[in-house]
Design an enzyme around this catalytic site. Structure first.
Site, PDB file in Angstrom:
ATOM      1  N   GLY A   7      11.474  68.930  13.789  1.00 23.67           N
ATOM      2  CA  GLY A   7      12.386  70.053  13.522  1.00 23.67           C
ATOM      3  C   GLY A   7      13.669  69.583  12.874  1.00 23.67           C
ATOM      4  O   GLY A   7      14.352  68.707  13.403  1.00 23.67           O
ATOM      5  N   SER A  10      19.620  72.560  13.482  1.00 22.15           N
ATOM      6  CA  SER A  10      20.899  71.989  13.893  1.00 22.15           C
ATOM      7  C   SER A  10      20.712  70.933  14.983  1.00 22.15           C
ATOM      8  O   SER A  10      21.263  69.837  14.887  1.00 22.15           O
ATOM      9  CB  SER A  10      21.838  73.097  14.367  1.00 22.15           C
ATOM     10  OG  SER A  10      21.227  73.852  15.377  1.00 22.15           O
ATOM     11  N   GLY A  12      17.914  69.263  15.822  1.00 22.21           N
ATOM     12  CA  GLY A  12      17.124  68.151  15.301  1.00 22.21           C
ATOM     13  C   GLY A  12      17.980  67.191  14.493  1.00 22.21           C
ATOM     14  O   GLY A  12      17.940  65.964  14.692  1.00 22.21           O
ATOM     15  N   LYS A 211      20.866  77.337  32.687  1.00 23.16           N
ATOM     16  CA  LYS A 211      21.189  77.489  31.263  1.00 23.16           C
ATOM     17  C   LYS A 211      20.699  78.845  30.758  1.00 23.16           C
ATOM     18  O   LYS A 211      21.349  79.490  29.931  1.00 23.16           O
ATOM     19  CB  LYS A 211      20.554  76.349  30.452  1.00 23.16           C
ATOM     20  CG  LYS A 211      21.062  76.333  29.025  1.00 23.16           C
ATOM     21  CD  LYS A 211      20.554  75.169  28.200  1.00 23.16           C
ATOM     22  CE  LYS A 211      21.122  75.256  26.795  1.00 23.16           C
ATOM     23  NZ  LYS A 211      20.361  74.425  25.852  1.00 23.16           N
ATOM     24  N   ASN A 215      22.870  81.576  28.854  1.00 17.81           N
ATOM     25  CA  ASN A 215      22.452  82.038  27.527  1.00 17.81           C
ATOM     26  C   ASN A 215      22.166  83.534  27.515  1.00 17.81           C
ATOM     27  O   ASN A 215      22.441  84.217  26.533  1.00 17.81           O
ATOM     28  CB  ASN A 215      21.192  81.296  27.068  1.00 17.81           C
ATOM     29  CG  ASN A 215      21.494  79.873  26.633  1.00 17.81           C
ATOM     30  OD1 ASN A 215      22.635  79.527  26.352  1.00 17.81           O
ATOM     31  ND2 ASN A 215      20.474  79.046  26.583  1.00 17.81           N
ATOM     32  N   ASN A 219      24.635  84.781  24.642  1.00 15.87           N
ATOM     33  CA  ASN A 219      24.006  84.831  23.318  1.00 15.87           C
ATOM     34  C   ASN A 219      23.827  86.242  22.766  1.00 15.87           C
ATOM     35  O   ASN A 219      24.259  86.519  21.649  1.00 15.87           O
ATOM     36  CB  ASN A 219      22.687  84.061  23.321  1.00 15.87           C
ATOM     37  CG  ASN A 219      22.922  82.565  23.421  1.00 15.87           C
ATOM     38  OD1 ASN A 219      23.978  82.125  23.858  1.00 15.87           O
ATOM     39  ND2 ASN A 219      21.946  81.771  23.023  1.00 15.87           N
TER      40      ASN A 219
END
Lengths: 328, 328
Positions: A7, A10, A12, A211, A215, A219
């Site tokens: 991947g 960002s 990766g 997490k 999120n 998010n």
């Protein structure tokens, strides 16, 4: 230490550049030939958390069925680890099988470290692996923003916890092959030298849940309001929705096995404060007109709730609204 | 012409002051004795659409079971019309019965003109009336903002359409008592002199549906984003949600009997433009920490959809989110 990073987004690019900078030999496996070529030819450009710019050498390959078919078994280089840095959204059953095929054809079948949000990916990968290689689950709070195909900005220092999945009993752990132990130690060493504050955790599921809770609140609302993390709690209406979403999500995760977490609400606010200038990955995806992780986060919580006879109307609402945001 | 106006909110005060200013004898029936007293003692203060300030004499009474019980039949003054200016939220079954009792005890049992949003109120009032008086349904696009117990600001010129409900066939209309005809003409005359651009409509249900579509898009989103009507479509994410909500709501209303409306989306945008500086009533209620009409608007649409086997996840989302906004 050779690491294959699957991947070129960002996360990766961040892990690839930081690990390569401390001496790991990194190959990034991208979706497109074009990106693999740019990375291999020009290296990764990293702006570190202090704004310094670095160019770092890394290998580039692209992951496709056709490409793998063309590579003879002998041509695939050894790797000590694969690190999976795809978003859940990009991890279809077909992609999981392609990744399993890549690992099977790599000498010694190295373990795979997954740093996805949520939990939806583990089932797919476990099925695709068929027990042929080890899967490690990790949770990280590092932040990054991809600027172009080869450039990434490190936006937030964080920590990383990892554990083999399914977690092994103490007896199984004792019987673990010493080579696995060695690989684990090596990886932790490189991750820590690269600044990721990494450690083994016997509490990884709980950290994943924690997490997920954070999120699930931050998010979708940053995406909806088109706002940086720090602005979110500043207005009473938005703070009220954050609180309502937190209060709906927490009991679902507790029912699914999260341990009691008395200061979870303060933690959500703390993350907004510490990452106040960050654009959440979900907002970044909405702004870029790309698919978001909404189904892997709030959708996952709605499904967890349904499976336990709980209701999660606000998580469902977030799912619908962020989906609708994408349809411009 | 004597008019009893039930409700001392923004719309009640607007109609009362404008009708009284052209010579109607108006009594406002408020919920509290305090407001009735302030209005009766000091009159209504109206800032007209041009900002001019006027003080207008009106009667004040308060509507409660105890108050009605104390009034002997003979003490209730004659009225030619009652105008119902309560929000749907304030119209419980008990309140509907209290209103019916008020009308029954008024000489000649005058007709009741309802100017609520949505359609939920008609069932309650029809049940409470038991056929003892006529009910008229109206839809208006006038805008007003209450500033204090006796003061109102006229924020938007609009039109008003009214019709008896249930609508009568042509034969029934011919057989209508001439007194009803006379009352209708008188009311239209006063409403028009007061500037409400009023007319009879044989299309009232359709106009109610059209207003419901516009309200279903603008009201919850202005509340969610804490924004004036005009700001809503300015940002692509918000415009995208407006469009998605419009596209979900329209087929529900078409299925419920709304006539084809090819330029409905342009109409929604047009209302945002014409009322660009207005704070929607829903946002005003959220800001004031009061109950909103969300259940009578998006909740009603969700129920219409469910009854017709359609899905309305965005309307349901708006219902949940605006409800959550209220819980600070």
């Amino acid at each position: 230490m050779r690491i294959g990073i699957i991947g070129g987004g960002s996360i990766g690019l961040l892990f690839a550049s930081k690990l390569a900078a401390v001496g790991a030999e990194v190959t990034i496996w991208t979706r497109t030939e074009e990106q693999a070529f740019v990375i291999a030819a020009e290296g990764i450009r990293l702006w570190d958390a202090e704004g310094g710019e670095h160019t770092i050498v890394a290998g580039g390959e692209w992951l496709s069925r056709e490409r793998l078919a063309k590579m003879e078994a002998g041509r695939l280089e050894r790797a000590d680890w694969y690190l999976l840095a795809l978003k859940q959204t990009d991890l279809s059953k077909e992609t999981a099988e392609l990744i399993a095929e890549l690992i099977r054809r790599t000498p010694d079948r190295p373990p795979l470290l997954c740093i996805q949000n949520g939990t939806g990916h583990l089932g797919k990968l476990t099925a695709a692996s068929a027990g042929d290689f080890s899967i490690y689950n990790a949770v990280t709070s590092s932040g990054a923003k991809r600027e172009d195909m080869r450039s990434v900005r490190h936006t937030g220092q964080g920590s990383l916890f990892l554990a083999r999945t399914p977690e092994r009993s103490q007896g199984e752990r004792r019987a673990e092959r010493s080579e696995d132990d060695f690989r684990q130690k090596m990886l932790l060493n490189f991750l820590n030298r690269a600044g990721f504050d990494a450690s083994l955790s016997n509490d990884i599921h709980n950290r994943v849940f924690q997490k997920l809770l954070i999120n699930a609140v931050i998010n979708p609302l940053t995406a909806l309001y088109d706002m940086r993390n720090g602005e979110l709690p500043a207005h009473p209406a938005r703070r009220s929705l954050m609180k309502a979403l937190h209060d709906e999500t927490k009991p679902v995760l507790l029912a699914a096995g999260m341990k009691e977490w008395p200061d979870s609400w303060e933690s959500v606010l703390g993350v907004c404060e510490r990452t106040s200038c960050n654009v959440s990955s979900m907002l970044a995806d909405v702004r870029a007109g790309k698919g978001t992780e909404i189904d892997s986060i709030n959708g996952e919580i709605a499904r967890m709730a349904a499976a336990r006879g709980l209701s999660a109307p606000l998580n469902e609402s977030m799912l619908r609204l962020v989906e609708a945001l994408g349809k411009r």
